[in-house]
Design an enzyme around this catalytic site. Structure first.
Site, PDB file in Angstrom:
ATOM      1  N   LYS A 184      57.576  42.350  38.575  1.00 44.11           N
ATOM      2  CA  LYS A 184      56.656  41.146  39.132  1.00 44.11           C
ATOM      3  C   LYS A 184      56.118  39.669  37.864  1.00 44.11           C
ATOM      4  O   LYS A 184      54.649  40.542  37.697  1.00 44.11           O
ATOM      5  CB  LYS A 184      56.894  41.838  40.351  1.00 44.11           C
ATOM      6  CG  LYS A 184      57.069  40.591  41.561  1.00 44.11           C
ATOM      7  CD  LYS A 184      56.098  39.090  41.200  1.00 44.11           C
ATOM      8  CE  LYS A 184      54.572  38.730  41.387  1.00 44.11           C
ATOM      9  NZ  LYS A 184      54.766  37.308  41.215  1.00 44.11           N
ATOM     10  N   GLU A 259      44.098  46.968  36.787  1.00 42.57           N
ATOM     11  CA  GLU A 259      43.484  46.835  36.434  1.00 42.57           C
ATOM     12  C   GLU A 259      43.046  45.211  36.500  1.00 42.57           C
ATOM     13  O   GLU A 259      43.539  44.275  36.376  1.00 42.57           O
ATOM     14  CB  GLU A 259      43.994  46.853  34.566  1.00 42.57           C
ATOM     15  CG  GLU A 259      44.976  48.135  33.317  1.00 42.57           C
ATOM     16  CD  GLU A 259      43.866  49.025  33.615  1.00 42.57           C
ATOM     17  OE1 GLU A 259      42.855  48.995  33.159  1.00 42.57           O
ATOM     18  OE2 GLU A 259      43.929  50.622  33.125  1.00 42.57           O
ATOM     19  N   CYS A 292      39.852  38.909  30.638  1.00 40.15           N
ATOM     20  CA  CYS A 292      39.283  40.047  30.797  1.00 40.15           C
ATOM     21  C   CYS A 292      38.061  40.450  30.423  1.00 40.15           C
ATOM     22  O   CYS A 292      36.978  41.036  30.865  1.00 40.15           O
ATOM     23  CB  CYS A 292      40.038  40.744  31.680  1.00 40.15           C
ATOM     24  SG  CYS A 292      41.373  42.299  30.617  1.00 40.15           S
ATOM     25  N   GLU A 388      32.986  36.807  38.186  1.00 32.63           N
ATOM     26  CA  GLU A 388      33.995  36.755  37.255  1.00 32.63           C
ATOM     27  C   GLU A 388      34.443  35.277  37.308  1.00 32.63           C
ATOM     28  O   GLU A 388      35.033  34.796  38.520  1.00 32.63           O
ATOM     29  CB  GLU A 388      35.165  37.228  37.287  1.00 32.63           C
ATOM     30  CG  GLU A 388      35.952  36.819  36.408  1.00 32.63           C
ATOM     31  CD  GLU A 388      37.863  37.656  36.169  1.00 32.63           C
ATOM     32  OE1 GLU A 388      38.032  37.897  37.445  1.00 32.63           O
ATOM     33  OE2 GLU A 388      37.890  38.910  35.367  1.00 32.63           O
TER      34      GLU A 388
HETATM   35  P1  NAD Z   1      46.021  37.909  41.206  1.00 28.48           P
HETATM   36  O1  NAD Z   1      45.544  38.877  41.483  1.00 28.48           O
HETATM   37  O2  NAD Z   1      45.917  36.581  42.027  1.00 28.48           O
HETATM   38  O3  NAD Z   1      47.718  37.738  40.279  1.00 28.48           O
HETATM   39  C1  NAD Z   1      48.354  39.112  39.343  1.00 28.48           C
HETATM   40  C2  NAD Z   1      49.178  39.036  39.924  1.00 28.48           C
HETATM   41  O4  NAD Z   1      49.712  40.563  41.549  1.00 28.48           O
HETATM   42  C3  NAD Z   1      50.318  38.572  40.122  1.00 28.48           C
HETATM   43  O5  NAD Z   1      51.773  38.639  39.662  1.00 28.48           O
HETATM   44  C4  NAD Z   1      51.135  37.855  41.520  1.00 28.48           C
HETATM   45  O6  NAD Z   1      51.273  37.007  41.332  1.00 28.48           O
HETATM   46  C5  NAD Z   1      50.666  39.386  41.874  1.00 28.48           C
HETATM   47  N1  NAD Z   1      49.878  39.335  43.709  1.00 28.48           N
HETATM   48  C6  NAD Z   1      49.572  38.379  44.389  1.00 28.48           C
HETATM   49  N2  NAD Z   1      49.933  38.362  45.368  1.00 28.48           N
HETATM   50  C7  NAD Z   1      49.879  39.993  45.785  1.00 28.48           C
HETATM   51  C8  NAD Z   1      50.555  41.369  46.822  1.00 28.48           C
HETATM   52  N3  NAD Z   1      49.821  40.749  47.795  1.00 28.48           N
HETATM   53  N4  NAD Z   1      51.411  41.714  46.838  1.00 28.48           N
HETATM   54  C9  NAD Z   1      51.922  41.704  45.516  1.00 28.48           C
HETATM   55  N5  NAD Z   1      51.698  41.468  44.067  1.00 28.48           N
HETATM   56  C10 NAD Z   1      50.930  39.967  43.752  1.00 28.48           C
HETATM   57  O7  NAD Z   1      45.986  37.742  39.056  1.00 28.48           O
HETATM   58  P2  NAD Z   1      45.278  36.331  38.300  1.00 28.48           P
HETATM   59  O8  NAD Z   1      44.962  35.198  38.724  1.00 28.48           O
HETATM   60  O9  NAD Z   1      47.278  36.647  37.655  1.00 28.48           O
HETATM   61  O10 NAD Z   1      45.068  36.825  36.885  1.00 28.48           O
HETATM   62  C11 NAD Z   1      43.762  37.393  36.453  1.00 28.48           C
HETATM   63  C12 NAD Z   1      42.630  38.362  37.549  1.00 28.48           C
HETATM   64  O11 NAD Z   1      43.248  39.290  36.210  1.00 28.48           O
HETATM   65  C13 NAD Z   1      41.739  38.467  36.362  1.00 28.48           C
HETATM   66  O12 NAD Z   1      40.879  38.807  37.517  1.00 28.48           O
HETATM   67  C14 NAD Z   1      41.386  38.855  34.674  1.00 28.48           C
HETATM   68  O13 NAD Z   1      40.630  39.667  34.534  1.00 28.48           O
HETATM   69  C15 NAD Z   1      42.184  40.279  35.640  1.00 28.48           C
HETATM   70  N6  NAD Z   1      42.824  40.784  34.416  1.00 28.48           N
HETATM   71  C16 NAD Z   1      42.612  42.492  34.403  1.00 28.48           C
HETATM   72  C17 NAD Z   1      43.476  42.832  33.380  1.00 28.48           C
HETATM   73  C18 NAD Z   1      42.501  44.428  32.454  1.00 28.48           C
HETATM   74  O14 NAD Z   1      43.152  45.040  31.922  1.00 28.48           O
HETATM   75  N7  NAD Z   1      41.430  44.841  33.549  1.00 28.48           N
HETATM   76  C19 NAD Z   1      43.396  42.105  31.710  1.00 28.48           C
HETATM   77  C20 NAD Z   1      44.213  40.563  32.395  1.00 28.48           C
HETATM   78  C21 NAD Z   1      43.806  40.239  33.262  1.00 28.48           C
END
Ligand code: NAD
Length: 488
Positions: A184, A259, A292, A388
C-alpha cells in the site's frame, strides 16, 4: 470491483496503470483519488481508491499467492528477484520521470542513483538468500539447526517522500523470505509503485505473490493491517500512524516493524573540517528536507559558531531552487500544499515563541517551494527543536563541551540518525557510542551498505531492517533439535 485489463493513464508520456493489482489481475474500484504534481499542482492521474472489499480481496489473493511463492526454491525466488531488478534497470528513466512528476524528487538523482538503488535492493536480497546457510551445532547430544520459514502474507506500507526506493527496500526482503506481499503506497505519490507492480507481472511472479492496493491510509490501509490473515506488517511513515498500526498488529499478535521520523543531531566539533561540515549542513536542505535521516539540529561548538555560520550561509546561498526536472536544480518544491502549510506553521509558531529565524522562513509565492530556513531557538524545548518538521528547516544551537554536545544530541524523543563532524578518531568513537541513534555517520552522510542494520531508537521506530535483520523479521524462525542417536 471490476476485473479487466486495467485502466492506464499517460503521465509525462509514460503509460501508468492506475488500478490495484490483485492476484495477478488489474482490479478497479468505484471510487478514485487524484494525484497531482508538486510542479504547478497539475493533475496527473486518477487512481483506484481501495476500500474494505479491496483489502479483503487482496489479502485473499496474498494467501493463495503465498502457497505458490513460498513453494519456489531459493534459487527460483532469487532468479525472479534478479529478473525484476533487470526490468527495473530497463525502465530506469520512465520510473525516474514518473517519480519526479508525482513527488517532486530531483530527476537527476532518480535517474543516476535511486532507481538503480531500488534494483540493487532486489539483487542484494536475492544474493543473501542464496548464500544463506542454516546455522547448525552440536550440544548436549543434540544436533541443533536454526531454520527460517516464510511467515505468510505481509502488508508493506510506504510513505510519500522517497516512494520508489523505500518501496523496493521494504518489498525485497519480504519477497526474498518467501512471503507474499500486499503493498500500500502513500496516496500523495502512488505512481512509481504502479510501474513496479507491472514489472512483477513481467518478471513472472506467480499471481498473488505481489499485490498492489492503492488508496487512503485511514481507509484501505487500516483495513489491511486489521486483517488476521496477515502475518507480518512492515511500515515506514510517521509515529502517529505507527501507533494505529501497532494497535492493529497487537490485536492479531502480528510482528511489525516501524521506520519512523527523525530529528537527527548534526554535531560539529571545533577540530572538524569546518568547510566540509558547513557544506554538508547546507545540504540537509536536500529534497526540501523531506528526509527522515536528515541532520536537522545543527549543534556547533560555541567557539566556532560564527565561522561555521558564515560558511553555512555561503553554501546555502549557492543552492538553486527550481523545477526538479532541471539538472541545475538543487532544491525541489515540497510534495503537497498541505505539507507546505504544515512546515510554515512550525516556522510561524517558532516566531511567535521568540525563536530567531536566521534565514528563510517563508513559502515562495506561486509554488510549493519553501525558503531554506535556519532558526536559532530560545530554548532546547522549542517545538522546532523537539518535533520533526520534514521540510527545509534546520535549527542552530551551540555547546560548551563534549558532554553538553552529547546531552543535546540525546535530548529529543527521536533516535533515528546522527552525524558527528570531528578530526579526532577517539572523539568520534566516544561520542558515536554515547549518541542514542540507530545510524551514526562520522564526517559523512547517507552512504550505507544494504546489508547493515537500519532503524531507529525511541519514537523513531521499532525493529531493524537491512540485510539479515529484515530476513529474520519476515521469517518464522524454527529450531530443529535431533537427538544424536537419530543421526547414527
Ligand atoms: P504517514 O504515516 O502519514 O503515512 C505513511 C503511510 O501510511 C501511507 O501509505 C499512508 O497511506 C499509510 N497510513 C496512514 N494511516 C494509516 C492507517 N491508519 N493504517 C494503515 N496505513 C495508514 O507518513 P508520511 O507522511 O507518508 O511520511 C512521512 C513520515 O515518514 C515522516 O515522519 C518521515 O520521517 C517518515 N519516514 C521514515 C523513514 C525511515 O526509514 N525511518 C523513511 C522515510 C520517511
Amino acid at each position: 470491483m471490476k476485473i479487466g485489463m486495467g485502466t492506464r493513464q499517460d503521465v509525462g508520456g509514460v503509460s501508468v496503470p492506475v488500478d490495484h493489482l490483485i492476484g495477478g489481475s488489474w482490479v478497479s474500484s468505484p471510487q478514485r483519488f487524484e494525484t497531482r504534481s508538486p510542479m504547478g499542482w497539475e493533475h496527473l492521474a486518477d487512481i483506484a481508491r481501495g476500500d474494505d472489499a479491496t483489502a479483503d480481496a487482496a489479502v485473499a489473493a496474498a494467501v493463495e499467492g503465498f502457497e505458490a511463492w513460498s513453494a519456489f526454491s531459493v534459487g527460483e525466488r532469487a532468479d525472479a528477484l534478479h529478473r525484476l531488478a533487470d526490468l527495473i534497470e530497463a525502465r530506469n528513466d520512465d520510473i525516474a520521470l514518473v517519480e519526479t512528476l508525482d513527488m517532486g524528487f530531483l530527476y537527476e538523482s532518480m535517474k543516476q542513483r535511486l532507481v538503480a538503488r531500488g534494483a540493487l535492493n532486489f539483487r542484494t536480497y536475492a544474493d543473501l538468500i542464496t548464500e544463506h546457510e542454516n546455522s547448525t551445532w552440536d550440544a548436549k547430544s543434540m544436533r541443533n539447526q536454526v531454520q527460517r520459514m516464510p511467515a505468510g502474507p505481509a502488508v508493506v506500507i510506504t510513505p510519500w517522500n522517497a516512494p520508489f526506493m523505500l518501496s523496493t527496500w521494504k518489498l525485497a526482503p519480504a519477497l526474498a523470505a518467501g512471503n507474499s506481499v500486499i503493498h500500500k503506497p502513500a496516496e500523495w505519490s502512488p505512481l512509481s509503485a504502479a510501474l513496479l507492480a507491472e514489472l512483477t507481472l513481467e518478471a513472472g511472479f506467480p499471481p498473488g505473490a505481489y499485490n498492489l492496493v492503492q488508496g487512503i491510509g485511514e481507509e484501505v490501509g487500516a483495513a489491511l493491517v486489521a486483517d488476521p490473515r496477515v502475518r507480518r506488517i512492515t511500515f515506514t511513515g510517521s509515529p502517529e500512524t505507527a501507533r494505529h498500526i501497532g494497535r492493529a498488529a497487537a490485536a492479531n499478535i502480528v510482528p511489525f516493524t516501524a521506520e519512523l521520523g527523525g530529528k537527527g543531531p548534526f554535531v560539529v566539533f571545533a577540530d572538524a573540517d569546518l568547510d566540509a561540515a558547513a557544506h554538508r549542513a547546507a545540504w540537509q536542505f536536500d529534497d526540501s528536507g523531506q528526509v527522515c535521516l536528515a541532520g536537522t539540529r545543527l549543534l556547533v561548538a560555541a567557539e566556532i559558531r560564527d565561522e561555521f555560520l558564515e560558511r553555512f550561509h555561503h553554501h546555502a546561498d549557492a543552492l538553486v531552487l527550481g523545477d526538479p526536472r532541471d539538472p541545475a536544480t538543487d532544491i525541489a518544491p515540497l510534495a503537497h500544499p498541505d505539507h507546505r502549510d504544515r512546515v510554515h506553521g512550525f516556522v510561524e509558531r517558532a516566531r511567535e515563541a521568540g525563536d530567531i529565524v536566521v534565514r528563510g522562513g517563508q513559502p515562495i509565492d506561486g509554488s510549493l517551494h519553501y525558503q531554506p530556513t535556519l532558526i536559532e531557538p530560545v530554548s532546547n524545548d522549542s517545538e522546532v527543536v523537539q518535533r520533526e518538521i520534514f521540510g527545509p528547516v534546520l535549527t542552530l544551537q551551540t555547546f560548551a563541551d563534549e558532554a553538553e554536545a552529547i546531552a543535546l544530541a540525546n535530548s529529543t524523543d527521536y533516535g533515528l540518525s546522527a552525524q558527528i563532524w570531528t578530526a579526532s578518531q577517539s572523539r568520534a568513537e566516544r561520542v558515536g557510542a554515547a549518541v542514542r541513534a540507530g545510524l551514526v555517520w562520522v564526517n559523512t552522510f547517507l552512504v550505507r551498505d544494504l546489508t547493515a542494520p537500519f532503524g531507529g531508537c525511541g519514537i523513531s521506530g521499532i525493529g531493524r531492517e537491512g540485510g539479515d535483520y529484515a530476513l529474520d523479521f519476515h521469517s518464522d524462525i524454527k529450531t530443529l533439535m535431533i537427538l544424536d542417536d537419530t543421526t547414527k
